[in-house]
Design a protein around this motif. Structure first.
Motif, PDB file in Angstrom:
ATOM      1  N   ALA A  82      -4.627  -7.408   1.512  1.00 37.83           N
ATOM      2  CA  ALA A  82      -4.762  -5.949   1.509  1.00 37.83           C
ATOM      3  C   ALA A  82      -3.825  -5.307   2.521  1.00 37.83           C
ATOM      4  O   ALA A  82      -3.236  -4.249   2.251  1.00 37.83           O
TER       5      ALA A  82
ATOM      6  N   GLY B 217      -2.553  -6.188  -6.067  1.00 42.26           N
ATOM      7  CA  GLY B 217      -3.300  -6.643  -4.899  1.00 42.26           C
ATOM      8  C   GLY B 217      -4.462  -7.537  -5.288  1.00 42.26           C
ATOM      9  O   GLY B 217      -4.681  -8.593  -4.687  1.00 42.26           O
TER      10      GLY B 217
ATOM     11  N   SER C  86      -0.322  -5.596   0.709  1.00 39.36           N
ATOM     12  CA  SER C  86      -0.108  -4.861  -0.544  1.00 39.36           C
ATOM     13  C   SER C  86      -0.504  -3.391  -0.472  1.00 39.36           C
ATOM     14  O   SER C  86       0.095  -2.564  -1.161  1.00 39.36           O
ATOM     15  N   ASN C  87      -1.498  -3.044   0.329  1.00 45.12           N
ATOM     16  CA  ASN C  87      -1.927  -1.642   0.389  1.00 45.12           C
ATOM     17  C   ASN C  87      -0.995  -0.757   1.199  1.00 45.12           C
ATOM     18  O   ASN C  87      -1.170   0.459   1.226  1.00 45.12           O
TER      19      ASN C  87
ATOM     20  N   PHE D  19      -8.689  -2.863  -3.142  1.00 45.52           N
ATOM     21  CA  PHE D  19      -7.420  -2.492  -3.747  1.00 45.52           C
ATOM     22  C   PHE D  19      -7.505  -1.220  -4.586  1.00 45.52           C
ATOM     23  O   PHE D  19      -6.531  -0.484  -4.694  1.00 45.52           O
TER      24      PHE D  19
END
Length: 177
Positions: free
Chosen positions: A152, A29, A155-156, A61
């Motif tokens: 974010a 991230g 990817s999170n 991240f």
């Protein structure tokens, strides 16, 4: 005196080490967010990066469940602190005392608005040391934070069991709310 010194010893234990998949997700991230802003800088010849974004990446991240990592804190913390830095620069100039006042004011405003984001506390210094103008508020600050949050969001949420963000919301200026 001794009792005061006793408090400096601490007393807790280290937090648990994150799982390797969490470390790799945070690494990826952070890589994507900073690379995206770096790529935009190259492509548009407009600065999209600033040093506080490195610290923002660590929080967003590495600690995505933290209140400090939520989109409202990232975006509004950076925006409010930058406005404070720009106003201080225009009214007082880049002096050590005006920088101290701007950082302290940014802390207070972020607390009152419930948008505390520690990396944003550096924005008044960045603004004042760099002699930024009002355009700095849009690029790199606004667009950079939007890119960070967009990365974010993507990817999170890849890892099972993660949910980002935990909440949205506009800053609430009423002290009791």
């Amino acid at each position: 005196m001794m009792r005061g010194l006793q408090r400096l010893k601490g007393g807790g234990t280290l937090p648990p080490r994150p799982l390797l998949k969490q470390v790799l997700a945070a690494w990826f991230g952070g890589l994507l967010a900073i690379a995206a802003m770096g790529g935009l800088t190259e492509w548009t010849a407009t600065p999209w990066l600033m040093a506080p974004f490195g610290a923002t990446a660590v929080i967003v991240f590495g600690l995505p469940d933290s209140p400090l990592a939520q989109p409202r804190n990232v975006i509004f913390g950076h925006l409010l602190s930058t406005v404070i830095g720009l106003v201080a620069l225009k009214l007082a100039g880049p002096h050590w005392w005006s920088m101290a006042m701007a950082v302290a004011t940014a802390i207070a405003v972020m607390q009152v608005s419930r948008t505390v984001h520690p990396p944003a506390g550096a924005n008044p210094l960045v603004v004042m040391l760099g002699g930024a103008d009002w355009g700095f508020l849009v690029s790199p600050v606004l667009i950079g934070t939007l890119v960070m949050v967009a990365v974010a969001l993507a990817s999170n949420n890849v890892l099972a069991g993660r949910r980002y963000p935990l909440y949205w919301g506009l800053p609430n200026w009423r002290a009791g709310s």
